[in-house]
Write an enzyme that holds these catalytic residues in place. Structure first.
Site, PDB file in Angstrom:
ATOM      1  N   LYS A  52       0.839  -1.201   0.000  1.00  0.00           N
ATOM      2  CA  LYS A  52       0.000   0.000   0.000  1.00  0.00           C
ATOM      3  C   LYS A  52       0.877   1.257   0.000  1.00  0.00           C
ATOM      4  O   LYS A  52       0.602   2.218  -0.703  1.00  0.00           O
ATOM      5  CB  LYS A  52      -0.936  -0.012   1.222  1.00  0.00           C
ATOM      6  CG  LYS A  52      -2.039  -1.046   1.080  1.00  0.00           C
ATOM      7  CD  LYS A  52      -2.809  -1.299   2.363  1.00  0.00           C
ATOM      8  CE  LYS A  52      -3.811  -2.439   2.156  1.00  0.00           C
ATOM      9  NZ  LYS A  52      -4.500  -2.854   3.367  1.00  0.00           N
ATOM     10  N   GLN A  96      -4.975  -1.556   9.619  1.00  0.00           N
ATOM     11  CA  GLN A  96      -4.802  -2.865   8.976  1.00  0.00           C
ATOM     12  C   GLN A  96      -5.424  -3.965   9.857  1.00  0.00           C
ATOM     13  O   GLN A  96      -5.103  -4.076  11.035  1.00  0.00           O
ATOM     14  CB  GLN A  96      -3.300  -3.133   8.743  1.00  0.00           C
ATOM     15  CG  GLN A  96      -3.002  -4.424   7.983  1.00  0.00           C
ATOM     16  CD  GLN A  96      -3.531  -4.417   6.562  1.00  0.00           C
ATOM     17  OE1 GLN A  96      -3.398  -3.442   5.833  1.00  0.00           O
ATOM     18  NE2 GLN A  96      -4.162  -5.511   6.162  1.00  0.00           N
ATOM     19  N   ASP A 119     -11.308   2.729   3.729  1.00  0.00           N
ATOM     20  CA  ASP A 119     -11.598   1.292   3.554  1.00  0.00           C
ATOM     21  C   ASP A 119     -13.086   1.067   3.301  1.00  0.00           C
ATOM     22  O   ASP A 119     -13.491  -0.002   2.850  1.00  0.00           O
ATOM     23  CB  ASP A 119     -11.186   0.524   4.820  1.00  0.00           C
ATOM     24  CG  ASP A 119      -9.947  -0.333   4.616  1.00  0.00           C
ATOM     25  OD1 ASP A 119      -9.590  -0.575   3.449  1.00  0.00           O
ATOM     26  OD2 ASP A 119      -9.349  -0.752   5.625  1.00  0.00           O
TER      27      ASP A 119
END
Ligand code: NDP
Length: 286
Positions: A52, A96, A119
């Site tokens: 990422k 995460q 997200d």
């Protein structure tokens, strides 16, 4: 014989478009920035986060990485998120997953500002998606839709069958295709006569996590087959939920693993970060 849809290629083209958007924002004095919070030392999580960060750098997004040991308390993590929520130079926040067992994932997701929820997992984002409002859409489903659209494959009126009903893939991808006027069927581990259903699919999306579970006998001639699964075989290689060799004979389009949905997922995270920077900027000047 199906055309193989390279997520790598589609993602590369999309990232060029994002680079241009980032430059425009920078001209206006905005530096799009993503903060990734990583807890503990799960090797897979570290590797995802590295990917990422690299992708952010590629398109000019500032990427801040905060790493904490898994001894962090839930309250400390929530405070860390508050700091990022209040930091005007940060546009997107990603924690995460998975988190250590002593931390409540839902509580953490709900603490992220819906304005910075790149997200798309916050219940407000989920609700907006369900009610057809503009929102942050989870990255993998958004990447899947983009892959199909960029092949100019007609979606409206088609039967989309999704295998899997998780919050991050199965449910949101079903909503996205419903919004595109498809007829959507969601299958899961209790579904009876799975093959009878998948054989009706004009677009088949497999998001299960079982290597080669779906072979060509499950696929309608000419279907668009999307393999979301990422499964590690004993020899260390990665493979999908679709048995590629038999499926490629029946499908008209098929995504490979690796190099299909994966690169699109990261690209949509970049797209959501740019969207967050644009949105926060617009709100500030209006
Ligand atoms: P989950 O484990 O959360 O969900 C799997 C789903 O598959 C569940 O809904 C489960 O049903 C269903 N399922 C399990 N067995 C069967 C069966 N025999 N028949 C029909 N359905 C079944 O997984 P995720 O959605 O998180 O991920 C799915 C796969 O996609 C994984 O391999 C993951 O690694 C991969 N992935 C890839 C990404 C990418 O960017 N390429 C991103 C995210 C995920 P039930 O609900 O009844 O248990």
């Amino acid at each position: 014989m199906a055309e193989i849809v390279s997520g790598k290629q589609v993602a590369a083209a999309y990232r060029e478009e994002l680079k241009a958007k980032v430059l425009t924002l920078k001209d206006e004095g905005i530096k799009p920035a993503l903060t990734v919070i990583l807890i503990g030392d799960n090797p897979a999580s570290h590797s995802y986060v590295k990917g990422k960060q690299k992708a952010c750098q590629e398109v000019g997004i500032v990427s801040n990485l905060i790493v904490k040991s898994d001894s962090i308390t839930e309250e400390e993590l929530l405070q860390l998120i508050d700091e990022q929520n209040n930091d005007e130079s940060v546009h997107g926040i990603l924690v995460q997953l998975p988190l250590p067992k002593h931390i409540n994932e839902l509580k953490v997701i709900e603490r992220i500002s819906p304005y910075k929820d790149v997200d798309g997992f916050h219940p407000i984002s989920v609700g907006r998606l369900l009610t057809g409002q503009d929102t942050f859409v989870p990255c993998t489903p958004q990447g899947i839709l983009e892959l199909v659209k960029r092949q100019s494959f007609e979606i409206s009126g088609k039967h989309v069958v999704v295998i899997g009903r998780s919050n991050i893939v199965g449910k949101p991808v079903s909503q996205l295709f419903l919004q595109q006027h498809a007829t959507v069927t969601i299958c899961h581990s209790r579904t009876k006569n799975l093959k009878e259903i998948t054989l009706q699919a004009d677009i088949l999306i497999a998001a299960v996590g079982k290597a080669h579970m779906i072979d060509g006998s499950y696929i309608k001639q000419g279907a668009f087959v999307i393999d979301v699964g990422v499964n590690r075989l004993n020899n260390g290689s990665l493979t999908g939920d679709i048995d590629f060799d038999s499926a490629v004979e029946k499908a008209s389009y098929i995504t490979p693993v690796p190099g299909g949905v994966g690169p699109m997922t990261i690209t949509m995270l970049l797209a959501n970060t740019v969207k967050a920077a644009e949105t926060l900027h617009t709100e500030k000047i209006s």
